[in-house]
Design an enzyme around this catalytic site. Structure first.
Site, PDB file in Angstrom:
ATOM      1  N   GLY A 144      13.290  31.983  21.575  1.00 45.20           N
ATOM      2  CA  GLY A 144      12.900  33.307  21.093  1.00 45.20           C
ATOM      3  C   GLY A 144      11.896  33.138  19.967  1.00 45.20           C
ATOM      4  CB  ILE A 146      13.767  30.837  15.283  1.00 39.22           C
ATOM      5  CG1 ILE A 146      13.946  32.013  14.309  1.00 39.22           C
ATOM      6  CG2 ILE A 146      13.914  29.512  14.549  1.00 39.22           C
ATOM      7  CD1 ILE A 146      15.320  32.121  13.685  1.00 39.22           C
ATOM      8  NE  ARG A 170      10.835  34.468  28.175  1.00 46.78           N
ATOM      9  CZ  ARG A 170      12.058  34.489  27.666  1.00 46.78           C
ATOM     10  NH1 ARG A 170      13.064  34.960  28.389  1.00 46.78           N
ATOM     11  NH2 ARG A 170      12.290  34.056  26.445  1.00 46.78           N
ATOM     12  NE  ARG A 222      24.789  33.464  12.511  1.00 50.23           N
ATOM     13  CZ  ARG A 222      23.595  33.433  11.922  1.00 50.23           C
ATOM     14  NH1 ARG A 222      22.968  32.289  11.753  1.00 50.23           N
ATOM     15  NH2 ARG A 222      23.039  34.546  11.489  1.00 50.23           N
ATOM     16  CG  ASP A 245      21.177  25.160   8.376  1.00 48.71           C
ATOM     17  OD1 ASP A 245      21.435  24.687   7.251  1.00 48.71           O
ATOM     18  OD2 ASP A 245      20.829  26.343   8.548  1.00 48.71           O
ATOM     19  CG  HIS A 269      24.295  29.053   7.460  1.00 45.32           C
ATOM     20  ND1 HIS A 269      25.205  29.760   8.199  1.00 45.32           N
ATOM     21  CD2 HIS A 269      23.077  29.592   7.783  1.00 45.32           C
ATOM     22  CE1 HIS A 269      24.582  30.689   8.924  1.00 45.32           C
ATOM     23  NE2 HIS A 269      23.281  30.604   8.674  1.00 45.32           N
ATOM     24  N   GLY A 271      19.089  27.540   6.632  1.00 44.92           N
ATOM     25  CA  GLY A 271      17.888  27.727   7.464  1.00 44.92           C
ATOM     26  C   GLY A 271      16.946  28.807   6.952  1.00 44.92           C
TER      27      GLY A 271
END
Ligand SMILES: NC(=O)c1ccc[n+]([C@@H]2O[C@H](COP(=O)([O-])OP(=O)(O)OC[C@H]3O[C@@H](n4cnc5c(N)ncnc54)[C@H](OP(=O)(O)O)[C@@H]3O)[C@@H](O)[C@H]2O)c1
Length: 306
Positions: A144, A146, A170, A222, A245, A269, A271
């Protein structure tokens, strides 16, 4: 009466704002007891935290129309979002910071920076050969915003290929259903999917065993996307390397075995947590408030379609 907006910072940080709205600062963690005006807040900009205390009162705001997060992931908000309230995420705010960290973790792990730092603490000259990023095949799981920013940063490092994987197939992007064929060919797997019912536990023993021996797993998505127990097993066997992370649980308790796992680099965490996030966040919020005041379509509206 003018519609009320709750903001986690002073309006002076946002530049000129529409006069047709009123603004109130509600700082992180200051939602219990409810601040004055709770009954008339229509637009709530959540603080940049994952604290339940600030999302838990969403159902207690009778005039609420819009919740705007500064996070890209909204898994922590869905459980509290009342029906009919629009949720907008911080898509775009964190692209640069998170992509930069994905690359940092990748390079640090490949080149042995954690080992060098540990050796330096003991005054040891720990010369060793390491893999480079150049000539490696990199799979991005979650192509996506990021994911695309990560690809842009990988290209100058002369990787041999970038394999893009998303939910839906795609042009130039594989479906995650093709992972069993794709994983064994990748040297580095960077995970940057949202946390959804479909992605929780996606990186399990089957996934990890399908990765090449000695391959690197980077997780900037996550924590619950990776099965921690299965990852611990793969690391114990030195099947893969990991640079994380995000972990499950967060914060990682001091005595958690992941801290001691071999071939594993952990950041707490961070990022999105850079100075680059702030101007991007302020820009989005200002734009959203102008759109809201004019009755225009908002950006980054999330649907719970997963
Ligand atoms: N570490 C940090 O501090 C940090 C910071 C920012 C964001 N994040 C995490 O990064 C996530 C992605 O952010 P973003 O802005 O890039 O979101 P995005 O633009 O919405 O992109 C998400 C991508 O993930 C893909 N995806 C969804 N489910 C999938 C599945 N089951 N298998 C494979 N791909 C799947 C989507 O595929 P389709 O396009 O086919 O739907 C999309 O391409 C956030 O949700 C957040 O959890 C972490």
């Amino acid at each position: 009466m003018k519609p009320l907006v709750w903001l986690p910072f002073d309006t002076s940080d946002l530049g000129d704002l529409p006069d047709s709205l009123t603004y109130q600062v509600v700082l992180p963690g200051q939602t219990q007891p409810h601040p004055q005006g709770a009954e008339s807040v229509e637009f709530y900009v959540l603080p940049y935290t994952f604290a339940d205390v600030d999302t838990a009162l969403l159902g207690e705001l009778p005039a609420l129309q819009v919740v705007q997060t500064q996070t890209a992931g909204v898994d922590h908000v869905w459980p509290y979002l009342p029906p009919g309230v629009t949720l907008c995420n911080g898509r775009g705010i964190h692209d640069a910071s998170t992509a930069e960290l994905a690359l940092t973790l990748t390079l640090a792990s490949l080149r042995g920076i954690p080992e060098f730092v540990r050796a330096a603490a003991n005054g040891e000259w720990s010369h060793q050969w390491r893999p480079a990023l150049a000539d490696q095949s990199v799979l991005i799981l979650g192509y996506g915003q990021i994911g695309a920013a990560i690809e842009a940063r990988l290209k100058p490092f002369e990787v041999s290929e970038v394999v893009r994987v998303a939910r839906t197939k795609r042009d130039g992007v594989h479906s995650f259903h093709e992972l069993p064929e794709l994983l064994p060919k990748a040297d580095i797997v960077i995970v940057v999917v949202p946390q959804t019912a479909e992605t929780v536990g996606l990186v399990d023993a089957n996934f990890l065993n399908a990765m090449r021996r000695g391959a690197l797993l980077v997780n900037v998505s996550r924590g619950p996307v990776v099965r921690t127990d299965h990852l611990l097993e793969a690391l114990a066997q030195k099947h893969i390397w990991a640079a994380l992370d995000v972990v499950d649980p967060e914060p990682l308790p001091q005595d958690h075995p992941l801290w001691e796992a071999p071939q594993c680099l952990i950041s707490p965490h961070v990022g999105g947590a850079t100075a680059a996030m702030l101007p991007r966040s302020r820009h989005l919020i200002r734009e959203q408030l102008w759109r809201y005041s004019r009755g225009e379509d908002l950006q980054n509206v999330m649907s719970n379609a997963y």
